[in-house]
Design an enzyme around this catalytic site. Sequence first.
Site, PDB file in Angstrom:
ATOM      1  N   ASP A 257      -3.192  -9.377 -10.735  1.00 59.12           N
ATOM      2  CA  ASP A 257      -4.445  -9.438  -9.976  1.00 59.12           C
ATOM      3  C   ASP A 257      -5.112 -10.787 -10.209  1.00 59.12           C
ATOM      4  O   ASP A 257      -5.325 -11.191 -11.355  1.00 59.12           O
ATOM      5  CB  ASP A 257      -5.363  -8.306 -10.444  1.00 59.12           C
ATOM      6  CG  ASP A 257      -6.599  -8.135  -9.578  1.00 59.12           C
ATOM      7  OD1 ASP A 257      -6.851  -8.991  -8.706  1.00 59.12           O
ATOM      8  OD2 ASP A 257      -7.305  -7.132  -9.775  1.00 59.12           O
ATOM      9  N   GLY A 283      -0.156  -5.661  -9.093  1.00 64.66           N
ATOM     10  CA  GLY A 283      -1.275  -6.471  -8.665  1.00 64.66           C
ATOM     11  C   GLY A 283      -2.573  -5.690  -8.626  1.00 64.66           C
ATOM     12  O   GLY A 283      -2.742  -4.672  -9.304  1.00 64.66           O
ATOM     13  N   HIS A 284      -3.504  -6.174  -7.802  1.00 67.71           N
ATOM     14  CA  HIS A 284      -4.831  -5.579  -7.682  1.00 67.71           C
ATOM     15  C   HIS A 284      -4.740  -4.115  -7.265  1.00 67.71           C
ATOM     16  O   HIS A 284      -5.408  -3.255  -7.830  1.00 67.71           O
ATOM     17  CB  HIS A 284      -5.624  -6.388  -6.650  1.00 67.71           C
ATOM     18  CG  HIS A 284      -7.036  -5.960  -6.466  1.00 67.71           C
ATOM     19  ND1 HIS A 284      -7.998  -6.127  -7.435  1.00 67.71           N
ATOM     20  CD2 HIS A 284      -7.664  -5.383  -5.407  1.00 67.71           C
ATOM     21  CE1 HIS A 284      -9.161  -5.668  -6.986  1.00 67.71           C
ATOM     22  NE2 HIS A 284      -8.982  -5.212  -5.763  1.00 67.71           N
ATOM     23  N   PHE A 285      -3.915  -3.835  -6.268  1.00 67.20           N
ATOM     24  CA  PHE A 285      -3.666  -2.459  -5.846  1.00 67.20           C
ATOM     25  C   PHE A 285      -2.409  -1.965  -6.564  1.00 67.20           C
ATOM     26  O   PHE A 285      -1.320  -1.895  -5.989  1.00 67.20           O
ATOM     27  CB  PHE A 285      -3.507  -2.385  -4.328  1.00 67.20           C
ATOM     28  CG  PHE A 285      -4.791  -2.587  -3.570  1.00 67.20           C
ATOM     29  CD1 PHE A 285      -5.726  -1.571  -3.467  1.00 67.20           C
ATOM     30  CD2 PHE A 285      -5.078  -3.801  -2.970  1.00 67.20           C
ATOM     31  CE1 PHE A 285      -6.914  -1.746  -2.776  1.00 67.20           C
ATOM     32  CE2 PHE A 285      -6.263  -3.994  -2.272  1.00 67.20           C
ATOM     33  CZ  PHE A 285      -7.187  -2.961  -2.175  1.00 67.20           C
TER      34      PHE A 285
END
Length: 312
Positions: A257, A283-285
């Site tokens: 992220d 990652g972020h999601f």
Amino acid sequence: MNTKSPPTDSRPRRTGQGESSSSTLTYHRAEIKGVGVFYREAGPKDAPTIVLLHGFPSSSRMFDSLIPLLATHYHLIAPDYPGFGHSDAPPPSQFAYTFDHLAETINGLLEQLRIDRYSFYLQDYGGPIGFRIMLAHPERLEALVIQNANSHEESLGQKWTAIKEYWADPAARPEVFTAFTSFDSTRYRHDGESPNAERYSPDTWTDEYAFLNRPGQPEIQAALLYDYRTNVAAYGAWQEWMRTQQPAALILWGRYDRSFIAAGAAAYQRDLPNAQVHLLDAGHFALDEKVDDIAALMNEFLDAFYLRQADE
């Protein structure tokens, strides 16, 4: 009142992290102070409730792959905030798009559903919404799962320098909002730094970008991006609340992220020294790439928490 009982040793034991059920998943709308709020619901209603709060620019759809992996033992509620997903999106002249107001609306939904005890899963925008609800009603929280939801300044990645300039004078930096809602940024939030880009479905960012281009969305999202400054200002209060309340917590952080960098995971350990912290190759999601791992960690954490509660 929500009289759900925690799992006990008499419940069927898990057969492994692959245990899954989507047979109870249903879709609903509720009206909260004149605004239609969409939510997904799954799992046995007499089980402990887990409230799943989504990020930007997603919706409760981001939990589609997680819900079946939790619904065999837990009651799941996943709402779309006003202005997102299938909830109503009144213009800013009719609905104040602030995080205070989103939190008030989601809290109103939970109260209307007569859910007065729950655990939270917070991701991205779900963090400031969830923290506002927790600070207002600390007695309702049971356990806390945080996945790339920020409450520490050291987690703010490089892009936040420009966003802070936007907060100071939005009219002088319109390109910041344009970049924030661009197709490239929408995709980058998903697969930007992951070495496993082939694991990411392009449906996620193409659908989200289409959502961002619906009529009225630029005004809604600009209002929320500007109001995000109030979240950073509240970080100190949220940290103090965690240090005082010491909720049982599971911290899950996608290390790739670049919006909320991995320093944020370590920062939570200062406030919650007993928290379980896991850096994920995602990652972020993080659910895009590590849903099985996240479900296994959540089930282990929640099972242990509710069994302890049953013994007390």
